[in-house]
Each structure stands twice: as structure tokens, then as C-alpha cells.
Write a protein that holds these residues in place. Sequence first.
Motif, PDB file in Angstrom:
ATOM      1  N   ILE A 229      39.744  29.182  79.124  1.00  0.00           N
ATOM      2  CA  ILE A 229      39.093  30.471  79.366  1.00  0.00           C
ATOM      3  C   ILE A 229      37.809  30.511  78.543  1.00  0.00           C
ATOM      4  O   ILE A 229      37.819  30.197  77.346  1.00  0.00           O
ATOM      5  CB  ILE A 229      39.999  31.648  78.974  1.00  0.00           C
ATOM      6  N   VAL A 230      36.721  30.907  79.167  1.00  0.00           N
ATOM      7  CA  VAL A 230      35.430  31.044  78.491  1.00  0.00           C
ATOM      8  C   VAL A 230      35.169  32.537  78.288  1.00  0.00           C
ATOM      9  O   VAL A 230      35.443  33.354  79.169  1.00  0.00           O
ATOM     10  CB  VAL A 230      34.295  30.409  79.312  1.00  0.00           C
ATOM     11  N   PHE A 231      34.679  32.907  77.116  1.00  0.00           N
ATOM     12  CA  PHE A 231      34.320  34.305  76.865  1.00  0.00           C
ATOM     13  C   PHE A 231      32.897  34.394  76.347  1.00  0.00           C
ATOM     14  O   PHE A 231      32.405  33.499  75.650  1.00  0.00           O
ATOM     15  CB  PHE A 231      35.306  34.968  75.898  1.00  0.00           C
ATOM     16  N   ARG A 232      32.240  35.486  76.719  1.00  0.00           N
ATOM     17  CA  ARG A 232      30.850  35.725  76.357  1.00  0.00           C
ATOM     18  C   ARG A 232      30.679  37.178  75.925  1.00  0.00           C
ATOM     19  O   ARG A 232      31.328  38.068  76.472  1.00  0.00           O
ATOM     20  CB  ARG A 232      29.904  35.419  77.522  1.00  0.00           C
ATOM     21  N   SER A 233      29.789  37.407  74.988  1.00  0.00           N
ATOM     22  CA  SER A 233      29.533  38.761  74.502  1.00  0.00           C
ATOM     23  C   SER A 233      28.851  39.587  75.585  1.00  0.00           C
ATOM     24  O   SER A 233      28.018  39.069  76.347  1.00  0.00           O
ATOM     25  CB  SER A 233      28.659  38.727  73.248  1.00  0.00           C
ATOM     26  N   THR A 234      29.210  40.852  75.659  1.00  0.00           N
ATOM     27  CA  THR A 234      28.616  41.744  76.640  1.00  0.00           C
ATOM     28  C   THR A 234      27.347  42.413  76.131  1.00  0.00           C
ATOM     29  O   THR A 234      26.551  42.909  76.926  1.00  0.00           O
ATOM     30  CB  THR A 234      29.625  42.838  77.039  1.00  0.00           C
ATOM     31  N   GLU A 235      27.151  42.448  74.832  1.00  0.00           N
ATOM     32  CA  GLU A 235      25.979  43.091  74.245  1.00  0.00           C
ATOM     33  C   GLU A 235      24.951  42.042  73.835  1.00  0.00           C
ATOM     34  O   GLU A 235      25.303  40.978  73.318  1.00  0.00           O
ATOM     35  CB  GLU A 235      26.360  43.928  73.026  1.00  0.00           C
ATOM     36  N   PHE A 236      23.680  42.365  74.089  1.00  0.00           N
ATOM     37  CA  PHE A 236      22.603  41.463  73.685  1.00  0.00           C
ATOM     38  C   PHE A 236      22.064  41.951  72.342  1.00  0.00           C
ATOM     39  O   PHE A 236      21.123  42.734  72.265  1.00  0.00           O
ATOM     40  CB  PHE A 236      21.499  41.453  74.745  1.00  0.00           C
ATOM     41  N   LEU A 237      22.703  41.504  71.260  1.00  0.00           N
ATOM     42  CA  LEU A 237      22.334  41.900  69.905  1.00  0.00           C
ATOM     43  C   LEU A 237      21.819  40.673  69.164  1.00  0.00           C
ATOM     44  O   LEU A 237      22.552  39.711  68.946  1.00  0.00           O
ATOM     45  CB  LEU A 237      23.539  42.497  69.177  1.00  0.00           C
ATOM     46  N   ILE A 238      20.555  40.724  68.791  1.00  0.00           N
ATOM     47  CA  ILE A 238      19.950  39.570  68.137  1.00  0.00           C
ATOM     48  C   ILE A 238      19.542  39.867  66.705  1.00  0.00           C
ATOM     49  O   ILE A 238      18.934  39.021  66.047  1.00  0.00           O
ATOM     50  CB  ILE A 238      18.714  39.080  68.921  1.00  0.00           C
ATOM     51  N   GLU A 239      19.877  41.089  66.210  1.00  0.00           N
ATOM     52  CA  GLU A 239      19.518  41.408  64.835  1.00  0.00           C
ATOM     53  C   GLU A 239      20.166  40.408  63.889  1.00  0.00           C
ATOM     54  O   GLU A 239      21.391  40.205  63.921  1.00  0.00           O
ATOM     55  CB  GLU A 239      19.956  42.824  64.477  1.00  0.00           C
ATOM     56  N   GLY A 240      19.375  39.804  63.040  1.00  0.00           N
ATOM     57  CA  GLY A 240      19.900  38.877  62.047  1.00  0.00           C
ATOM     58  C   GLY A 240      20.095  37.473  62.555  1.00  0.00           C
ATOM     59  O   GLY A 240      20.440  36.586  61.765  1.00  0.00           O
ATOM     60  N   LEU A 241      19.892  37.220  63.843  1.00  0.00           N
ATOM     61  CA  LEU A 241      20.052  35.864  64.376  1.00  0.00           C
ATOM     62  C   LEU A 241      18.696  35.168  64.326  1.00  0.00           C
ATOM     63  O   LEU A 241      17.907  35.196  65.277  1.00  0.00           O
ATOM     64  CB  LEU A 241      20.587  35.913  65.808  1.00  0.00           C
ATOM     65  N   TYR A 242      18.430  34.543  63.202  1.00  0.00           N
ATOM     66  CA  TYR A 242      17.151  33.871  63.009  1.00  0.00           C
ATOM     67  C   TYR A 242      17.170  32.511  63.709  1.00  0.00           C
ATOM     68  O   TYR A 242      18.223  31.926  63.943  1.00  0.00           O
ATOM     69  CB  TYR A 242      16.857  33.711  61.526  1.00  0.00           C
ATOM     70  N   SER A 243      15.996  32.015  64.039  1.00  0.00           N
ATOM     71  CA  SER A 243      15.805  30.722  64.706  1.00  0.00           C
ATOM     72  C   SER A 243      16.329  30.714  66.130  1.00  0.00           C
ATOM     73  O   SER A 243      16.466  29.656  66.739  1.00  0.00           O
ATOM     74  CB  SER A 243      16.468  29.581  63.910  1.00  0.00           C
ATOM     75  N   LEU A 244      16.640  31.892  66.691  1.00  0.00           N
ATOM     76  CA  LEU A 244      17.083  31.966  68.075  1.00  0.00           C
ATOM     77  C   LEU A 244      15.876  31.795  68.994  1.00  0.00           C
ATOM     78  O   LEU A 244      14.814  32.369  68.764  1.00  0.00           O
ATOM     79  CB  LEU A 244      17.764  33.308  68.340  1.00  0.00           C
ATOM     80  N   LYS A 245      16.043  30.998  70.058  1.00  0.00           N
ATOM     81  CA  LYS A 245      14.947  30.701  70.965  1.00  0.00           C
ATOM     82  C   LYS A 245      15.365  30.977  72.411  1.00  0.00           C
ATOM     83  O   LYS A 245      16.546  31.007  72.731  1.00  0.00           O
ATOM     84  CB  LYS A 245      14.516  29.231  70.839  1.00  0.00           C
ATOM     85  N   TYR A 246      14.353  31.203  73.251  1.00  0.00           N
ATOM     86  CA  TYR A 246      14.585  31.354  74.686  1.00  0.00           C
ATOM     87  C   TYR A 246      13.798  30.277  75.407  1.00  0.00           C
ATOM     88  O   TYR A 246      12.618  30.035  75.108  1.00  0.00           O
ATOM     89  CB  TYR A 246      14.154  32.736  75.180  1.00  0.00           C
ATOM     90  N   GLU A 247      14.436  29.643  76.375  1.00  0.00           N
ATOM     91  CA  GLU A 247      13.817  28.557  77.125  1.00  0.00           C
ATOM     92  C   GLU A 247      13.641  28.987  78.577  1.00  0.00           C
ATOM     93  O   GLU A 247      14.623  29.306  79.277  1.00  0.00           O
ATOM     94  CB  GLU A 247      14.696  27.309  77.043  1.00  0.00           C
ATOM     95  N   TYR A 248      12.383  29.013  79.042  1.00  0.00           N
ATOM     96  CA  TYR A 248      12.088  29.340  80.440  1.00  0.00           C
ATOM     97  C   TYR A 248      12.326  28.090  81.293  1.00  0.00           C
ATOM     98  O   TYR A 248      11.673  27.063  81.104  1.00  0.00           O
ATOM     99  CB  TYR A 248      10.646  29.806  80.599  1.00  0.00           C
TER     100      TYR A 248
END
Length: 924
Positions: free
Chosen positions: A402-421
Motif C-alpha cells: 500500500i502506498v500513502f501520500r500526504s493530502t496537504e501541500f506543506l513545505i514550511e521547513g522543508l529546505y532544499s526541496l526542488k520542483y522539476e518541470y
Amino acid sequence: MKPSIFLWLCTFKISFLFINSYSDHCLTTVPEPVPNSEPLDYEFGPFGPSQSGFYYFGNLRVVSTNITRYTNSFSFYTTQVSQTDKDGVFMIEGSFELQNPFVLHSFLYEDGPSKGSVLTPHTPPVVADFTSPFILKLHGFWSKSSGELCMVGTGSSYFKDGNLLTPAAVLKLHNIKNSSNITTLITGTLKSLSPINDNNYFEPISLMTVPQMNYSFTFASGDSGDEFSSESDLEENLSMYNILRGRSFCSKFSNLAIKYVFNLEYTGCRSNKKCLPVGGVVQNLPGSISFGVINCTDVGKRVRVFLKFDDHTKLSRLDQRFNPDTTLIGEGMWDDKKNQLHVLLCRFLGRANSWSNAYVGDCTTRLSLTYPAILSIKETSTIMGQIWSNKTVHDSGYFEKIVFRSTEFLIEGLYSLKYEYTELDRVRNECPERKLDRNRRQRYPRPYSSEMKFDMSVRSSEGRTASGSADALTVNNQFCKQAGIALTVIRNDDFERPTRWEPQGRANISYKIDIKWHTSQKLATKNYVSVVPDEKMEITAEGVYDADTGGLCMVGCRKFALTDRALGNTSNTSIDCEILLNFQFAPVKGFENGGYIRGRIESTRDKSDDLYFDPLDVSSVAYSREQARHTIWAMDLEIVMVVISQTLICLFLRSQVYHARRHPKTLPFTSLVMSVILTMGQLIPLVLNYEALFYRKRDQDTMLFQTGGWLEVNEVIIRITSMVAFLLQFRILQQAFSSRSNDGNGKGLWFAEKMTLLVTLSLYVSGALIVLLVYRGNYKREIVLLPTRPVDYWQRSTLDDLKSYAGLISDGFLLPQILFNTFSNSREYALSPLFYIGTSLVRLLPHAYDLYCDHTYVEYKGTFIYVNPAKEFFSTAWDVIIPIGVSLFAATIYLQQQFGGCCIVPKRFRWRENYEKIPVVGQS
């Protein structure tokens, strides 16, 4: 009702009486010793000053359903621990309480006891509702060697009908040892000592709790070898350093129980027997999971948790009842090499219809939790993980991963997070660049601005409606984050107001779009393959925003699970990325597109494809930062104008009262119809209490503008001035009526008043019918921005038109006086010039203000305090017609008081002078 002090004294007295019966109920469990010391502490074994747990009951008659509806938690508060004459046996005194659903200290959703925060016996948990408590004061003994606890006592409870009861009971708990680990489980029973036919009798209650103190973490990821290795190890995850950044491990993971709910995705699930890691029969496959932190230590980054499977068909966040069939208990630690949280999970076994024989076992379930370092259009979850079994496929209890994923998009405090187009090549093909017309240059919202977040209304070709929201995730390489109801961006340079138009170019942008369908009875029976089963549609999109043309073009992906409801089976979760989204933003100044952001969401698949869906039309109210500033300024100005207008009304009414005092003979010549209209105009706002003018009480937490106490202060001022104006106007009406009754010309004046009433009523009723007929076709639903929900529907009704018409009648308040003067041919100075001219000017001010204001800001319901342009009689045409009419009325009154009431009537239509004087001359 909170138990009184007298009740507690009675309870203590009865408790001491039951000490004598301890040997009758507990002798075989813990032999009764003799206490030989003063109280030592408030702790014994793994029990601290407070210990929480759960209970299972059949028919608890002495407890109201208000307690058991949402929770089945109990608390045990230790008030005294003393040594006895037998080694290892301690005397325990405490209280047992079934927790109210509103108890703030919840075992399942808190961090557990810790130094400095644990509740002491003298400070019971804060409870929001005392209407249905169940409390027992208990006294007994605990054996350290056997782990047995037996106590007896009495307490208080309120029956379902509100009667106060005093139940007596015996409490027995087993396996209370000094040391505990993941498999340690304390069980027991609470039995009534009353006869079965007694009102205080209740069915036996089985209890279950896990120790919260003296816990020893025994699990280590290295003990399990490579069983936590999976394909997720190849992905890049955030390290604990980038996650914490100065915070402790426990403070971070305690938020899992408060902020996060995780959606489940079943992979390869074919039947309920191979879908879930929990035992028992589950009617519906759970749609989400949530965590509850029991213990946590920063040493070694270890945590003990509850894992609760939530049925997506219920309001699971409100239902906090503990169910061992859908709950696992686990112990985990953070792996710095793999940047994962590894958790070993165990089941609750042996419970059947009672929890007194339950135990923890079958620790074959594994869980891993990670923080991805790179997000994309197909993966926007900031926290994700997997749950699997280390059994083989043929073993009993095996289930598919079973795979689970967070429902909220909370990025406070998550440093070095990147988005790839990853879809920009498709975007270039699907979204050609539009040429900019130099003659139609408009300034549109900047990509780095709060206007890029908007709420929407959605309508399908089948007539189905939905509401949703579009949140910008990234702009170019920078993340956006949500803060309250406003969208802020790491780069916040949109405060600079440009003095001239400048090209801004195109920017890469990504969005998360959530759409919730409004289910109708007619459409509920149809099987819409294109709609998610839970009536939600989640789309992640990326594309290009052109700040010079206001165009936003993106390609999107939506995740959904095709569910066979008849068999209750769920197949692999699918992703449909053949979606095209186009939106057109409105200019910052001057509303094109009717003041709305308009758009379209459509599938690029063939109509024969099962994943194809009909195009969705999207509209949303545009509301820019500059327009917000304008609206706040306008609202402040309108508040000041309301205060000034009401104050002037009081002064003008006072001048009329003073005029009547100086010229009492003119009082009978004041029109009563006019006075009634003016009196009702002051009374109605007082009755309505100005709730419609000052919107802030019903939805204070969602109000767009925060003005401190400014609204409250001015509301008080307006209420006071309105009350004064009403009393003055009522005084004028009372004086006019009494003087008319005492005047010798009463018959003639009453005849003129009746004719005035007949004509005005005829005119008013005819006008009302015309208004209703003209605007009958305007009662349609319009999309507006409401405080309670950013996008909602508002329908203009007959009552709205009548309210507007009532305002028109108030503007023409001098019409009855003109008619009265005409019918009585009076030339008396009944009205003070300061009164009728000043009041007329006050009635003209809103229309003058409406003409002055440019209507370039959003018509936010509740903003327009002084003028509401949405009303039919506040338009450009009426803002010219009404002032002309009011001015003519004031001029007519002046002429009548100078030359007589019939001066405005042509001579050929006037009656003869001698007949004219019959009703008005009464002096002889």
C-alpha cells in the motif's frame, strides 16, 4: 452540570465504606495488606499521574450517548501511592473517568506524557462539556511482581434522562509491570457492584491501554536486515538536517498526528483478504491513514505510534473511537543512510467481543516514510511512504503493498526541496505564444503575486456544477506557500507599484487544482467514469503564464482509482496526463471578461477513450492586491460617510423640532404620511440591528479585511445616532398628530391627508408592480465572491427588488408633503428650510458618491456599507434621475410655502377660491 462539592464529599465517604468490601472482590487478585507509610508519589509501574486508554462495552446504561458517540477513551488519575507491610505491594488511590468527546487531552493525538507537561492529579484535563461525566473514586492495591491491580469505589454519573446516579464498581487491571516494550499491553475490566435490577448497574466494561512510561525501545532497523529496502531507495529524499533545521526530531514528527492525513493507494489488491494489514472484517476499504504519537525520544530518533486506518465513507476525523480492527501499534526509528523512517507495526490480537484478553502480536507489517527531495507534476506529495508485509504471498495475513501520500501541500521547513518541470515540451506544442497588441496594453497580475491563487466555479456540459481552488505551487524555480487565506511567495517583489506599463514576459508555473462536485439526486444514479468516486477531482498541472496577456496555459495530470463497487475491489491507481487547461486572467485595472477569470479544462483524448471527459467551463472572481487596497479605502470612506450622514440627519431633525416650537401653528400642516415614511426609515435599520451593513459576526474567521475595532466603534456610533434620529422623528410625528386633532380646521386637514394617502399608496403600489414586472427576468443565479466560501452562488429575489424600491420611496420623502399642500392649498411654513433642504442633500449624497466612484474593484458582499451598486436604483441613469427628482421636490416645497399649495397647479385646474377656503378657514 458539574458535580458539586457536596457530591464529592459523599463520594469520598462512600469510598471509605467500600474499603471494607475490598476483600470480597479483590482478595484472589491482590491480598489486602496494611499501609505503613505516608504517600510516596503519584506514579507506579508505567502509570504516571495520568494514564489514558480505551474501553469496549455492550450496553453502558449509566452513560449518555454523548460520551460514547465519538470516543471510547478513559483516563486514570493517580492521587496517592503508599507502601504497605508486604514487599512489592502498594496501596493506590485514584479516579477513573470516561473521557468526554471534547476532552482536550487526547491519548491518540497527543505526544504522550513528558516532564513539565503531564497532568497532575490536582489539575484534571480541561473539559468543554460537563453534562454527562462518568467518574469513579477508587481505592485498592497493586502487586509489583504479578502486575495485578484491583480497586473498588463509587462515583457519579448522569443518566440519559439527566438523573444523577452513584454507580459502584471494581476495577481490575493486568500486566502492569515496571518495564514495557512494543508487545506490552495492559488489559482489564470494570464491573458494577450493584444488583442487575438497580439503576446504577452497568454491563462489564473491558479495558485496554498501552504503557506510557518506562518504555524501552527494542526495535532497530539493522535487526531486520534488508527488509526495508525497496525501489524507493533509488529516489532522492530529504535528509533529517534539511527537514529539521534547528527543531527536534520529536517536535517534527508529533505534527504527523495533528496536521497530516495520508491518502491510500492500493497496488495489485484483488480482495479484502489481501488488501489490509489489520484483522477482522472491514466493510469498506479505508481511504486514508493517520498517525498518533505515543512516545518519542530525540536520542536515536525513535518514535512509537498508532497507525489508524480511516474509512473514507465516514467523518473519521470527528470519530476518535479506538478500533483495534483498524489500528496498528508500531515502533520506528530514522535511518540517516536512507533518509527514511522505518516502522515495525504489530496487530492487536485475541480481542473477540472483549478486550480483557487482548494482546499485541504478529509484528510482520513494515512501514517506511520519506520526504521526497524532488517534486514533479506526477508527484506533488511532500510526505509519502509504503506499507507492506514481510510474509510470503501464500501466508495467512499477507497483503499487497500500500502506498500513502500526504493530502496537504506543506513545505514550511522543508529546505532544499526542488520542483522539476517534465512537461514543458508538451506545453510548447499545446500553448503557442500569443502576440501582444500594442494598442491594448493592459497590466495583468504578476506571476509572483497573491492574485495567482484563485477559487473557481466549475460547470460541465451535462449541467453538473462544482467548486474548487487553484493554488500555485511554483513559479519558475521558486516555491509558493500558503499562509492563512493569502498566498505569499518566497520572492515578494509585487509590492512595488509600477508607474508605467512594462513587459513582464512568460514564466513557468505549476498548480494544484482541487475540484469538489455538487452531487444531485438526478445525477447520483449515473456512473460517471470521468469523475473520481469520492466526488473529488485533483489535478496537478504545469505550464506557462504570460503576464503581458494574462493567459495561463498548462497541461495537467489527475490521479484516480477505478473502483468496482459491486465487488468492493480496487485496482491499481492510474494517472491521466492527457489534460489541457486554459485560463484568462482579468486586467488589474478595468474588468474585461465581466470581472472574472475564465477558463476551460478539457481532455485531449478521443471521445471513445474511457478516460475522456467532456470539457469543463471554469469561472472565478478576479481580485487583485491593488483592488483590495481600493476596496479597503472605499470601505473606510463609506463608514465615515454613514457616520456623517446620520449625524446630519439628527441636526436637521432637531432644527425641525425647534421650528415647530417657535411656530406651533404650523404643526397641523405637516403631512402625517411623510412623517410616517421618515419614522419607518429610521426604525427599520434599528430593528435589523445593522447586521446587513456590518458583516463581521457570522464569519469573523473568514472576513477579508482586518480593521481591528474600527467597525465595532462606528457601529455603536451609528446605532446611537439612529436611535436619536428615530426619537426626534417620532416626536415630530406625535406633535403633528396631536396638533391636528386639537385644531379647528381638523376636518379639512384630515380630508387633505386622506387624499394624500390615497394618491401616494396608488403611486407606490403601481411603482412596485412595475419594478417586479420589469425585473422579473433578472432572478438568475450569479457567481459572486462570498466571505463564507470564496466562490458561491447568489440569486437576486423579489425581496431584493422591494428593498431597492423602499430606498427610492425614502429618496422621495417630500412627495406626500407636496400632495398635502396641494390638497389643502396651504402656504404655511410647515417645514424648516434647513430640514427639507438638508435632508434632501443627505439623500443625494449616496448617488453623488456612486457617480464619483469608479467601479473597478470586485463587488465583495458585505463591503458596500454606504452604497451597493448591485442594487437596481444605484446605476448611472438612476444616479442622475433621482437627484433631479429630489431637487425638484425641494424646490416645489419652497414655492408652495411661498405662494400656496396650488401654485404648481395650472389655473384652469384650480377650484374656486371661495370653495378652496371652506375647509381651511375656521376662525369666526
